[in-house]
Design an enzyme around this catalytic site. Structure first.
Site, PDB file in Angstrom:
ATOM      1  N   HIS A  74       1.061  -4.513   5.241  1.00 39.96           N
ATOM      2  CA  HIS A  74       2.118  -3.512   5.292  1.00 39.96           C
ATOM      3  C   HIS A  74       2.842  -3.470   3.950  1.00 39.96           C
ATOM      4  O   HIS A  74       3.178  -4.512   3.385  1.00 39.96           O
ATOM      5  CB  HIS A  74       3.129  -3.845   6.399  1.00 39.96           C
ATOM      6  CG  HIS A  74       4.325  -2.942   6.425  1.00 39.96           C
ATOM      7  ND1 HIS A  74       5.608  -3.383   6.187  1.00 39.96           N
ATOM      8  CD2 HIS A  74       4.422  -1.603   6.638  1.00 39.96           C
ATOM      9  CE1 HIS A  74       6.449  -2.367   6.273  1.00 39.96           C
ATOM     10  NE2 HIS A  74       5.747  -1.274   6.539  1.00 39.96           N
ATOM     11  N   SER A  75       3.047  -2.277   3.427  1.00 44.72           N
ATOM     12  CA  SER A  75       3.874  -2.050   2.254  1.00 44.72           C
ATOM     13  C   SER A  75       3.412  -2.893   1.062  1.00 44.72           C
ATOM     14  O   SER A  75       2.257  -2.809   0.657  1.00 44.72           O
ATOM     15  CB  SER A  75       5.342  -2.308   2.615  1.00 44.72           C
ATOM     16  OG  SER A  75       6.212  -1.805   1.622  1.00 44.72           O
ATOM     17  N   TYR A  76       4.282  -3.740   0.524  1.00 46.54           N
ATOM     18  CA  TYR A  76       3.949  -4.552  -0.658  1.00 46.54           C
ATOM     19  C   TYR A  76       2.644  -5.316  -0.503  1.00 46.54           C
ATOM     20  O   TYR A  76       1.861  -5.438  -1.465  1.00 46.54           O
ATOM     21  CB  TYR A  76       5.093  -5.534  -0.949  1.00 46.54           C
ATOM     22  CG  TYR A  76       4.673  -6.783  -1.678  1.00 46.54           C
ATOM     23  CD1 TYR A  76       4.278  -6.715  -3.022  1.00 46.54           C
ATOM     24  CD2 TYR A  76       4.661  -8.026  -1.042  1.00 46.54           C
ATOM     25  CE1 TYR A  76       3.879  -7.870  -3.700  1.00 46.54           C
ATOM     26  CE2 TYR A  76       4.269  -9.171  -1.709  1.00 46.54           C
ATOM     27  CZ  TYR A  76       3.873  -9.098  -3.042  1.00 46.54           C
ATOM     28  OH  TYR A  76       3.480 -10.230  -3.706  1.00 46.54           O
ATOM     29  N   GLY A  78      -0.050  -4.624   0.582  1.00 45.61           N
ATOM     30  CA  GLY A  78      -1.241  -3.885   0.188  1.00 45.61           C
ATOM     31  C   GLY A  78      -1.738  -4.308  -1.183  1.00 45.61           C
ATOM     32  O   GLY A  78      -2.949  -4.297  -1.453  1.00 45.61           O
ATOM     33  N   HIS A 213       8.785   3.809   7.904  1.00 47.82           N
ATOM     34  CA  HIS A 213       8.053   2.823   7.124  1.00 47.82           C
ATOM     35  C   HIS A 213       7.636   1.614   7.961  1.00 47.82           C
ATOM     36  O   HIS A 213       6.818   0.818   7.512  1.00 47.82           O
ATOM     37  CB  HIS A 213       8.949   2.356   5.959  1.00 47.82           C
ATOM     38  CG  HIS A 213       8.249   1.516   4.941  1.00 47.82           C
ATOM     39  ND1 HIS A 213       7.170   1.973   4.207  1.00 47.82           N
ATOM     40  CD2 HIS A 213       8.482   0.242   4.516  1.00 47.82           C
ATOM     41  CE1 HIS A 213       6.766   1.021   3.385  1.00 47.82           C
ATOM     42  NE2 HIS A 213       7.541  -0.038   3.552  1.00 47.82           N
TER      43      HIS A 213
END
Length: 236
Positions: A74-76, A78, A213
């Site tokens: 998730h998010s960072y 990645g 998000h």
């Protein structure tokens, strides 16, 4: 009987393995073993809190999982999938509003290149070597489709993130060789849908959720169903 892959779930900046609890519950009810990673950081897990430290930590976690893995970020995180997601046993990557980067890019370079993020460089504060995001900013940017109680609870659990995590440049692109799926969150205020769709175009397949998000909190069953679909498609 075919053994189902282990789902390894990696959180974004400021979060912890707790963010994946609801998704893991759905996956485990479907028979999938899960590992919820908590990355090193202040008030979090011990170890090197930098991007390189996070990559090394994830490699160690993956090395301790026997059998096939579907790696979800998730998010960072990645960026971590991008750097080390081609580890032995990883059959597929799932990017959930996550930074699917090209070599030479960083979370900061991609997210700050276009206006619209409400969790960008102007919305966070640096204290020493660490970045913090205020609870009110987090609730607005990350959790606006969650219940007020869930949003407040999540915001209270956020911890400082080493500044290197945001600016570190990736050197590899595991998604070029590992089948990858991108989940675009169409109501996202932290990483805009436009930025997400550009990254999603890089990988094997994509889908969309009408979510903020943080769909792992606001619609965990839908996230789990997507992961199961990817796991089924890429079972060895």
């Amino acid at each position: 009987m075919t053994r189902l892959p282990t789902i390894v779930l990696v959180h974004g900046m400021w979060h912890g393995g707790w963010a994946w609890e609801r998704v893991a519950t759905h996956l485990e009810a479907s028979g999938y073993p899960c590992v919820r990673v908590t990355l090193p950081g202040q008030d979090r897990a011990p170890g090197d809190p930098t991007f390189r430290g996070h990559c090394d930590h994830l490699v160690r976690v993956l090395g301790n999982v026997s059998g096939d893995v579907v790696l979800v970020g998730h998010s960072y995180s990645g960026a971590l999938l991008t750097e080390v997601g081609d580890a032995a046993g990883v059959r597929a990557l799932v990017y959930v509003s996550a930074f699917c980067l090209e070599p030479g890019e960083s979370v900061a370079s991609v997210n700050d290149a276009e206006a619209g993020s409400q969790a960008g460089k102007d919305d966070i504060r640096q204290i020493g070597d660490y970045l913090v995001i205020d609870p009110e900013t987090a609730m607005h940017a990350f959790y606006h489709d969650c219940t007020p109680a869930d949003a407040a609870s999540a915001a209270e659990r956020l911890t400082p993130e080493h500044a290197d995590a945001r600016t570190a440049i990736v050197s590899r692109a595991a998604w070029r060789t590992v089948p990858s799926h991108f989940v675009v969150c169409t109501l996202d205020r932290a990483c805009t849908p436009e930025v997400q769709r550009r990254m999603a175009a890089r990988v094997t397949s994509s889908s969309e959720l009408e979510s903020s998000h943080s769909p792992m909190l606001s619609m965990p069953e839908a996230v789990a169903n997507t992961i199961v679909k990817v796991a089924t498609e890429h079972a060895s």
